[in-house]
Design a protein around this motif. Structure first.
Motif, mmCIF file in Angstrom:
data_model
loop_
_atom_site.group_PDB
_atom_site.id
_atom_site.type_symbol
_atom_site.label_atom_id
_atom_site.label_comp_id
_atom_site.label_asym_id
_atom_site.label_seq_id
_atom_site.Cartn_x
_atom_site.Cartn_y
_atom_site.Cartn_z
ATOM 1 N N ASP A 50 0.836 -1.210 0.000
ATOM 2 C CA ASP A 50 0.000 0.000 0.000
ATOM 3 C C ASP A 50 0.865 1.253 0.000
ATOM 4 O OD1 ASP A 50 -2.154 1.657 -0.011
ATOM 5 O OD2 ASP A 50 -3.052 0.890 1.830
ATOM 6 N N GLY B 237 -4.558 2.738 -1.496
ATOM 7 C CA GLY B 237 -5.960 2.503 -1.152
ATOM 8 C C GLY B 237 -6.595 1.573 -2.157
ATOM 9 N N LYS B 238 -7.535 2.107 -2.929
ATOM 10 C CA LYS B 238 -8.249 1.285 -3.917
ATOM 11 C C LYS B 238 -7.806 1.578 -5.348
ATOM 12 C CE LYS B 238 -12.314 0.619 -1.000
ATOM 13 N NZ LYS B 238 -13.767 0.833 -0.838
ATOM 14 N N ASN C 13 0.379 -5.993 7.259
ATOM 15 C CA ASN C 13 -1.055 -6.286 7.341
ATOM 16 C C ASN C 13 -1.279 -7.727 7.794
ATOM 17 O OD1 ASN C 13 -3.786 -6.870 6.791
ATOM 18 N ND2 ASN C 13 -3.853 -5.352 5.166
ATOM 19 N N THR D 264 -4.546 -8.716 8.713
ATOM 20 C CA THR D 264 -5.977 -9.000 8.601
ATOM 21 C C THR D 264 -6.291 -9.866 7.388
ATOM 22 O OG1 THR D 264 -6.427 -6.977 7.349
ATOM 23 C CG2 THR D 264 -6.568 -6.834 9.751
ATOM 24 N N THR E 178 -10.615 -5.543 14.655
ATOM 25 C CA THR E 178 -11.653 -4.508 14.601
ATOM 26 C C THR E 178 -12.872 -4.871 15.446
ATOM 27 O OG1 THR E 178 -12.477 -5.482 12.547
ATOM 28 C CG2 THR E 178 -10.966 -3.617 12.342
ATOM 29 N N SER F 126 -1.358 3.414 13.856
ATOM 30 C CA SER F 126 -2.599 3.789 13.183
ATOM 31 C C SER F 126 -2.589 3.247 11.757
ATOM 32 C CB SER F 126 -2.775 5.306 13.167
ATOM 33 O OG SER F 126 -1.683 5.923 12.528
ATOM 34 N N ILE F 127 -3.780 3.127 11.175
ATOM 35 C CA ILE F 127 -3.900 2.637 9.809
ATOM 36 C C ILE F 127 -4.742 3.615 8.995
ATOM 37 C CG2 ILE F 127 -3.569 0.176 10.257
ATOM 38 C CD1 ILE F 127 -6.641 -0.090 10.343
ATOM 39 N N THR G 119 -7.499 4.786 6.469
ATOM 40 C CA THR G 119 -8.759 4.271 5.915
ATOM 41 C C THR G 119 -9.504 5.428 5.253
ATOM 42 O OG1 THR G 119 -10.230 4.772 7.783
ATOM 43 C CG2 THR G 119 -8.914 2.755 7.957
ATOM 44 N N GLU G 120 -10.617 5.097 4.618
ATOM 45 C CA GLU G 120 -11.431 6.136 3.998
ATOM 46 C C GLU G 120 -11.950 7.123 5.047
ATOM 47 O OE1 GLU G 120 -11.660 2.894 3.246
ATOM 48 O OE2 GLU G 120 -10.881 3.025 1.209
ATOM 49 N N ARG G 121 -12.084 6.665 6.298
ATOM 50 C CA ARG G 121 -12.577 7.539 7.377
ATOM 51 C C ARG G 121 -11.475 8.409 7.973
ATOM 52 N NH1 ARG G 121 -14.980 3.338 11.489
ATOM 53 N NH2 ARG G 121 -15.435 5.215 12.697
#
Length: 256
Positions: free
Chosen positions: A13, A19-20, A46, A48, A124, A152-153, A155-157
């Motif tokens: 990443d 991201g995407k 990562n 997950t 999560t 921290s990671i 994200t879109e948020r």
């Protein structure tokens, strides 16, 4: 003039995709490695996602096609480390299926009372009870392992709590420092080299994050290439305390 390397350790990443969205130069970089038949290993903190999930995402979302053996996660490095210690096979894990299922598939047995290891990664669906169980197990003598130090990671948020935040909580609760596996620590880098069958001076670490990817090189005697396509911005370069071996705006600029 760039040195010619026998193997490449590569972040995902921010280096190959953001991201995407695919990073076109990152995709071309991987395809050039394949064309030249140069060994490479994606080294990611990562936990997950399983390596299979990682390669499926690369293929489906970014049209990058690589075998599962080219993905080395902090989960795999954690498993390899525990196996090498030979302490036992009982574990308690805070983490998601990409970590838990992978560990249990490698012959480790779930134990919430007296495990040999407590492994803490990103979860999560974390609860107080999971933290409490981990803390009690560590106080009972379990070896405390942190999968990766990322506090921290992205994200879109926005930036959300990462594995490092959970690990810090358990460390505070138990007054015990964890054995940390992921980048920039030596364990994941040494395990990755072992997987590739190469020595430090034969490889280069490629990534966008000075704090993890480039420090993985600087702290472990491995050459590093910082690409300014993700986490570390160009304006931060003059103030970096120690310089990577190479700094490029784009992976298209690299000559093999």
């Amino acid at each position: 003039m760039e040195k010619h390397y026998k193997g490449y350790l590569i972040d995902l990443d921010g280096t190959i995709y953001l991201g995407k969205e695919v990073i076109p130069a990152g995709k071309r970089f991987v395809e050039k490695l394949q064309e030249l038949d140069l060994p490479f290993l994606f080294v990611t903190n990562n936990t997950t996602k399983t390596p299979k999930a990682v390669i499926d995402r690369l293929a489906q979302e970014f049209d990058i096609h690589v075998p599962v053996e080219t993905v080395y996660t902090a989960s795999l490095a954690t498993i390899d480390y525990m196996k090498e210690q030979g302490r036992g096979n009982r574990v308690y894990v805070i983490g998601e299926s990409g970590l838990v299922d992978l560990i249990l598939s490698q012959g480790f047995v779930w134990d919430e009372k007296t495990p040999d290891y407590v492994v803490v990664g990103l979860d999560t669906e974390i609860t107080y009870e999971k933290f409490a169980t981990a803390a009690l197990c560590i106080r009972n003598g379990a070896v405390f392992i942190g999968t990766n130090p990322d506090k921290s990671i992205p994200t879109e948020r926005g930036l959300l709590p990462g594995a490092g935040s959970f690990i810090s909580l358990v460390a505070t609760a138990t007054q015990t420092e964890p054995i940390m596996i992921g980048k920039p620590n030596s364990i994941i880098m040494n395990e990755a080299l072992h997987v590739m069958g190469l020595e430090k001076e034969q490889v280069i670490m490629v990534g966008d994050n000075y704090e993890t990817d480039i420090q993985s090189g600087l702290q472990n005697g491995i050459d590093s290439l910082l690409v300014l396509s993700g986490f570390t911005p160009k304006e931060a370069v003059p103030d970096l305390p120690a310089k990577p071996t190479y700094i490029l705006d784009s992976l298209d600029e690299w000559t093999f």
